[in-house]
Design a protein around this motif. Sequence first.
Motif, short mmCIF file in Angstrom:
data_model
loop_
_atom_site.label_atom_id
_atom_site.label_comp_id
_atom_site.label_asym_id
_atom_site.label_seq_id
_atom_site.Cartn_x
_atom_site.Cartn_y
_atom_site.Cartn_z
N ASP A 15 1.25 -0.16 -5.50
CA ASP A 15 2.72 -0.22 -5.41
C ASP A 15 3.25 0.76 -4.36
N HIS A 16 2.68 1.94 -4.33
CA HIS A 16 3.08 2.92 -3.33
C HIS A 16 2.82 2.36 -1.93
N ALA A 17 1.66 1.74 -1.74
CA ALA A 17 1.32 1.15 -0.44
C ALA A 17 2.34 0.07 -0.06
N PHE A 18 2.65 -0.80 -1.02
CA PHE A 18 3.59 -1.89 -0.72
C PHE A 18 4.96 -1.34 -0.34
N THR A 19 5.38 -0.27 -1.03
CA THR A 19 6.69 0.33 -0.75
C THR A 19 6.74 0.87 0.68
N VAL A 20 5.71 1.62 1.07
CA VAL A 20 5.69 2.18 2.42
C VAL A 20 5.61 1.05 3.45
N LEU A 21 4.75 0.06 3.16
CA LEU A 21 4.56 -1.06 4.09
C LEU A 21 5.87 -1.76 4.40
N ASN A 22 6.68 -1.96 3.34
CA ASN A 22 7.93 -2.68 3.54
C ASN A 22 9.06 -1.77 3.99
N GLY A 23 8.87 -0.46 3.82
CA GLY A 23 9.94 0.48 4.14
C GLY A 23 9.94 0.93 5.59
N GLU A 24 8.82 0.79 6.25
CA GLU A 24 8.72 1.29 7.62
C GLU A 24 8.54 0.14 8.60
N PRO A 25 9.30 0.13 9.69
CA PRO A 25 9.00 -0.86 10.72
C PRO A 25 7.66 -0.53 11.36
N ASP A 26 6.91 -1.52 11.73
CA ASP A 26 5.60 -1.32 12.38
C ASP A 26 4.59 -0.56 11.53
N ALA A 27 4.75 -0.62 10.20
CA ALA A 27 3.72 -0.05 9.34
C ALA A 27 2.58 -1.03 9.25
N GLN A 28 1.35 -0.53 9.16
CA GLN A 28 0.19 -1.41 9.01
C GLN A 28 -0.74 -0.87 7.96
N LEU A 29 -1.39 -1.79 7.28
CA LEU A 29 -2.39 -1.40 6.28
C LEU A 29 -3.71 -1.12 6.97
#
Lengths: 290, 168
Positions: A15-29
């Motif tokens: 859930d933490h990963a999904f939050t950061v992924l959707n919260g930042e432009p150009d975030a990547q896993l």
Amino acid sequence: MKPISFDYVRARSADHAFTVLNGEPDAQLIAGGQTLVPLLNMRLARPSVLVDIGHLDELAGISVGDSALVIGATTKQLAVETNDLVRKHCPLLHKVMPWIGHRPTRARGTIGGSLAVADPAAEIPLTAVVLEATIHAHHNGKELKFAAGDFFIGGLATKLPDGACITAISLPLSPGQRTGCGFAEVSTRRSDFAIASAAVRLTFDRDNVCTQAALGIGAIAGRPRRLEEIAGRLRGQKLSEAEIDKALLGLEDSLSAQGHLHASPDYCRRAAVSLLRRALNEACLEAAAR
Amino acid sequence: MTGKQDIALRVNGAQVKAQVEPRTSLLDFLREDLGLTGTHAGCEHGVCGACTVLLDGEAVRSCLMLAVQAHGVEIATIEGEAERAGELSVIQDAFCECHGLQCGYCTPAMILTARALLNRNPTPDRAEIRDAISANLCRCTGYLQIIEAIELAAGKLTQSRTKDGPGR
């Protein structure tokens, strides 16, 4: 050959990963990184922040449900390769694993990563398509499901929306008895990308009549292709060499192949049919032995 | 957060704490931050294997890992292969004996790959040895002497196990 500067978040949970992924432009896993890190090194990938999910137990693991084998997205390929549940319930997947890259890349690379990258020559997407697997993903708080046959669009593209994360793949359980699988691939050198590949699973009844057939071809086109028509010709037949020849009639001409530096489109088509024949023979022999 | 990240890991048996930029590869961290230059940079995109180290006992490509991903793991580099400074392990000695190296660039990786192989399969046949080193390129030897070195090392390690002799 060094990446740009980026931020890094070691996810505390999915859930933490999904939050950061959707919260930042150009975030990547990043999970295994075996595809992403070279892209970073060559600056073809330029993320603002990398969200590391590679260590998360909740996205990894292999289990058997009622009718499916479920593999978490961040499960390392080497773990899949050596797992007894996979060997027993999804022997085709077990069979293709050693063909993927090299052992050192399988030690880090993940099954979800291979699906997300969707390389046309990749073995896991071909297997997923042939076995009609389901790919599970999380997107904006919702759980999504994709039939593998629809998931791969071609040219390294998938139906995964931006900001989504593959969470698992579920594969139907192998019938087991009187079932055999086959896989064949040709490449320039050991562990190079496949030029052509073929995967097969066949099930027979006590009279050696083929009751179930799943087969497909990979690498020659932008995405793996399940050959439902050929499978239809095999079902209900005893698979002598003549029957197999009959079923494969016209296949070579019907295939479309892109060709590249190492192989012409003609070669790719011929090789694909030849490999399919080999994989069919292997599957027949294996089924007879069970 | 583009600032440095704290990482803690074990390298060759010793606890290491460091601060690294997220973009620093494990390879560069080992070579430049820790001064362990036995691990070599060949291609930096995962095709040559010269950067091989052992991570929790498995051979991996350190150019394909970020140092931050190595938080909490156990890394073995070639510097940790021999038990004591100035000595050679059985595998290293076998490489000398069989002339399994010329320029030496691929050698640390080959040795660590051999170590990982022999840890999981103490009696590999030639096909298994070839398979194990197929992830590592060598431009000098033509590979045969590397295979012979690993065969010799496997034999010696198996012998020393049964004879209670010194054997690493």
